[in-house]
Design a protein around this motif. Structure first.
Motif, PDB file in Angstrom:
ATOM      1  N   LYS A 130      -3.833  18.847  -0.925  1.00 44.80           N
ATOM      2  CA  LYS A 130      -4.222  18.355  -2.256  1.00 44.80           C
ATOM      3  C   LYS A 130      -4.293  19.504  -3.240  1.00 44.80           C
ATOM      4  CE  LYS A 130      -6.825  14.313  -0.696  1.00 44.80           C
ATOM      5  NZ  LYS A 130      -8.113  13.566  -0.823  1.00 44.80           N
ATOM      6  N   LYS A 169     -20.156  14.542   2.744  1.00 42.64           N
ATOM      7  CA  LYS A 169     -19.264  13.522   3.292  1.00 42.64           C
ATOM      8  C   LYS A 169     -18.004  14.192   3.842  1.00 42.64           C
ATOM      9  CE  LYS A 169     -20.673  10.357  -0.410  1.00 42.64           C
ATOM     10  NZ  LYS A 169     -20.184   9.504  -1.535  1.00 42.64           N
ATOM     11  N   SER A 199     -17.235  12.620  -8.306  1.00 46.06           N
ATOM     12  CA  SER A 199     -17.357  12.458  -6.863  1.00 46.06           C
ATOM     13  C   SER A 199     -18.533  13.207  -6.263  1.00 46.06           C
ATOM     14  CB  SER A 199     -16.061  12.923  -6.186  1.00 46.06           C
ATOM     15  OG  SER A 199     -15.799  14.279  -6.496  1.00 46.06           O
ATOM     16  N   SER A 209     -17.446  13.675  10.688  1.00 43.57           N
ATOM     17  CA  SER A 209     -18.035  12.324  10.587  1.00 43.57           C
ATOM     18  C   SER A 209     -18.819  11.961  11.832  1.00 43.57           C
ATOM     19  CB  SER A 209     -16.927  11.294  10.356  1.00 43.57           C
ATOM     20  OG  SER A 209     -15.985  11.368  11.402  1.00 43.57           O
ATOM     21  N   ALA A 236      -8.666  20.685  -0.933  1.00 45.52           N
ATOM     22  CA  ALA A 236      -8.540  20.106   0.397  1.00 45.52           C
ATOM     23  C   ALA A 236      -7.098  20.265   0.873  1.00 45.52           C
ATOM     24  CB  ALA A 236      -8.934  18.638   0.365  1.00 45.52           C
ATOM     25  N   GLU A 288     -15.073  13.672   3.112  1.00 39.86           N
ATOM     26  CA  GLU A 288     -14.141  13.925   2.009  1.00 39.86           C
ATOM     27  C   GLU A 288     -14.510  15.141   1.172  1.00 39.86           C
ATOM     28  OE1 GLU A 288     -15.691  11.038   2.758  1.00 39.86           O
ATOM     29  OE2 GLU A 288     -16.260   9.939   0.921  1.00 39.86           O
ATOM     30  N   ASP A 289     -15.651  15.749   1.460  1.00 41.36           N
ATOM     31  CA  ASP A 289     -16.018  17.003   0.802  1.00 41.36           C
ATOM     32  C   ASP A 289     -15.381  18.206   1.506  1.00 41.36           C
ATOM     33  OD1 ASP A 289     -19.312  15.664   0.352  1.00 41.36           O
ATOM     34  OD2 ASP A 289     -17.729  15.825  -1.174  1.00 41.36           O
TER      35      ASP A 289
END
Length: 119
Positions: free
Chosen positions: A43, A87, A63, A119, A40, A89-90
């Motif tokens: 990260k 999600k 996760s 989202s 990501a 966050e994926d």
């Protein structure tokens, strides 16, 4: 040499599904453990899932466990990552990688495919 090419990424909404594919050329994957990793923005790259050359016991990051499924078709020299209930966050660039079954390091990497979950 093994060349890996990922495909199947895209922009989806939270809760949707995607299936990533990783096609290999240059050598049969039948002796390689295959893995999916993701990175990501801002990260470090992280492990997502792995499947041994035999297609047996698979490993998943906590996760994604229960939402993602890794599989392989050695006859097609292809590895898949089915991603359900996505999600935000994926969101990441997803890479497939190959390591010879008796070695610990992933030596071959694809160029990555972008997955964006809104989202």
């Amino acid at each position: 040499q093994v060349q890996l090419v990922e495909s199947g990424g895209g922009l989806v909404q939270a809760g949707d599904s995607l299936r990533l594919s990783c096609a290999a050329s240059g050598r049969s994957l039948s002796s390689y453990t295959m893995g999916w990793f993701r990175q990501a923005p801002g990260k470090e790259r992280e492990f997502v899932a792995a499947i041994p050359y035999s297609g047996g016991s698979r490993n998943y990051a906590g996760s994604v466990k229960g939402r993602f499924t890794i599989s392989r078709d050695n006859a097609k020299n292809t590895v898949y990552l089915q991603m359900n209930s996505l999600k935000p966050e994926d969101t990441a660039v997803y890479y497939c990688a190959a390591r010879y079954y008796s070695l610990s390091e992933y030596f071959y990497w694809g160029q990555g495919t972008q997955v964006t979950v809104s989202s």
